[in-house]
Design an enzyme around this catalytic site. Structure first.
Site, PDB file in Angstrom:
ATOM      1  CG  MET A 121      -1.905  -1.186   1.163  1.00 18.65           C
ATOM      2  SD  MET A 121      -3.423  -0.898   2.098  1.00 18.65           S
ATOM      3  CE  MET A 121      -2.780  -0.587   3.720  1.00 18.65           C
ATOM      4  N   GLY A 177       5.190 -10.096   4.031  1.00 23.62           N
ATOM      5  CA  GLY A 177       5.957 -10.103   5.269  1.00 23.62           C
ATOM      6  C   GLY A 177       5.246 -10.904   6.350  1.00 23.62           C
ATOM      7  CG  HIS A 195       7.044  -2.290   1.953  1.00 24.88           C
ATOM      8  ND1 HIS A 195       6.967  -1.170   2.750  1.00 24.88           N
ATOM      9  CD2 HIS A 195       5.832  -2.900   2.034  1.00 24.88           C
ATOM     10  CE1 HIS A 195       5.761  -1.092   3.277  1.00 24.88           C
ATOM     11  NE2 HIS A 195       5.052  -2.121   2.861  1.00 24.88           N
ATOM     12  CD  GLU A 224      16.261  -2.052   6.538  1.00 24.52           C
ATOM     13  OE1 GLU A 224      16.247  -1.075   7.334  1.00 24.52           O
ATOM     14  OE2 GLU A 224      16.908  -3.101   6.730  1.00 24.52           O
ATOM     15  NE  ARG A 281      -2.493   1.458   9.900  1.00 20.29           N
ATOM     16  CZ  ARG A 281      -2.912   0.464   9.099  1.00 20.29           C
ATOM     17  NH1 ARG A 281      -2.247  -0.673   9.061  1.00 20.29           N
ATOM     18  NH2 ARG A 281      -3.963   0.620   8.333  1.00 20.29           N
TER      19      ARG A 281
HETATM   20  O1  PAF Z   1      -0.155  -5.649   3.719  1.00 26.12           O
HETATM   21  C1  PAF Z   1      -0.556  -4.750   2.958  1.00 26.12           C
HETATM   22  O2  PAF Z   1       0.123  -3.749   2.715  1.00 26.12           O
HETATM   23  C2  PAF Z   1      -1.944  -4.873   2.355  1.00 26.12           C
HETATM   24  O3  PAF Z   1      -2.832  -5.479   3.229  1.00 26.12           O
HETATM   25  C3  PAF Z   1      -1.947  -5.567   0.982  1.00 26.12           C
HETATM   26  C4  PAF Z   1      -1.495  -7.012   1.103  1.00 26.12           C
HETATM   27  C5  PAF Z   1      -1.053  -4.827   0.021  1.00 26.12           C
HETATM   28  C6  PAF Z   1      -3.369  -5.594   0.403  1.00 26.12           C
HETATM   29  O4  PAF Z   1      -3.872  -4.310   0.218  1.00 26.12           O
END
Ligand code: PAF
Length: 280
Positions: A32, A150, A39, A37, A190
């Site tokens: 999203m 993750g 991601h 790091e 967050r």
């Molecule tokens: O973990 C996330 O960032 C979200 O839940 C995802 C998997 C991208 C789905 O919107």
């Protein structure tokens, strides 16, 4: 080679079809945005597994309840694209909301099993159907061979793994261990909501989980250990949603002492809700 940015399904498909015609294996990292790091570690793991790596950035309205943080969810498209390019991602897919939910869209992927374990689902009742619906679409759009998630969102990882298998989506879901700050706090988009003081307090979540896991490893009762962990978080000022020991594969409440266990916690510090989990 510079990273391709696709904003429509047809642009994405042009590239994916070309890769397929060349016999290249592909992986996707759904996100999203507000990348950190954690991601980028998923992108690195995807690169190690597949010839071409795609990341998707879509803040999915269907997984937020009305009172949640959809409107203030952090967005940084330019920064995210720079990070993905730097990480060696081959394509970023940034669909707009109409591409994912065109007018008249009424279909929902309704998930059960680990999605109804009484954890995140208890506090965010629409969350997993919203996640499953968008992830199914992203899997279909990207037609990737592998998807990387993750372990920080452990229940989500189990939910999408089950969903991909149940719907024969032809994609292998791979979970990657949580990336942490130096003091142990799990990296999360967050975390930026935390005040300086809360950021300092937040490390208590992983510390208490580790203490509970250690007690269980040396023979302690999982229920007793997790209850004590919840109490200690409350004493430190957290509002605790749950601290619990579950079967690591199904998230069911364990019935025997030889099941693989996962400790999972969710607690609020001020306005920020934090989740974390560890293996026992
Ligand atoms: O973990 C996330 O960032 C979200 O839940 C995802 C998997 C991208 C789905 O919107």
């Amino acid at each position: 080679m510079s990273m391709i940015v696709a904003r429509s399904l047809s642009d994405l498909r042009d590239v994916v079809n070309l890769w397929r015609s060349e016999g290249l294996g592909t992986a996707v990292v759904p996100t999203m945005g507000a990348l950190h790091e954690g991601h980028l570690t998923l992108v690195a793991a995807a690169k190690a597994k597949a010839d071409r790596v795609m990341a998707t950035i879509f803040v999915n309205p269907k997984q937020f309840a009305a009172h949640e943080d959809l409107s203030r969810y952090p967005r940084d498209e330019e920064g995210d694209l720079a990070k993905l390019e730097q990480a060696g991602c081959d394509l970023a897919y940034l669909p707009n909301a109409d591409e994912i939910y065109p007018e008249g869209f009424v279909t929902t992927v309704s998930v059960a099993g680990p999605a109804k374990a009484g954890l995140e689902d208890k506090f965010r009742p629409h969350f997993f159907d919203g996640v499953a619906t968008v992830v199914a679409k992203l899997f279909i759009h990207t037609a990737a061979d592998y998807a990387f998630f993750g372990e920080k969102d452990y229940q989500q990882l189990l939910v999408v793994t089950r969903m991909a298998r149940d719907l024969d989506l032809g994609i292998e879901v791979i979970g990657i261990p949580t990336i942490r700050e130096e003091d142990g706090l799990a990296k999360s988009s967050r975390n930026r909501y935390l005040s300086k003081h809360e950021r300092h307090q937040a490390t208590a979540i992983i510390r208490t989980l580790e203490q509970a896991a250690e007690k269980i490893r040396i023979g302690g009762d999982p229920q007793v250990a997790t209850k004590a962990a919840a109490r200690s978080l409350m004493t430190l000022g957290f509002e605790v949603d749950y601290v619990t020991a579950r079967n690591a594969e199904t998230l069911a409440v364990p019935v025997s002492s030889d099941e693989p266990l996962r400790l999972l916690a969710a607690a609020r510090l001020g306005k920020t809700r934090l989740i974390d989990n560890i293996a026992v």
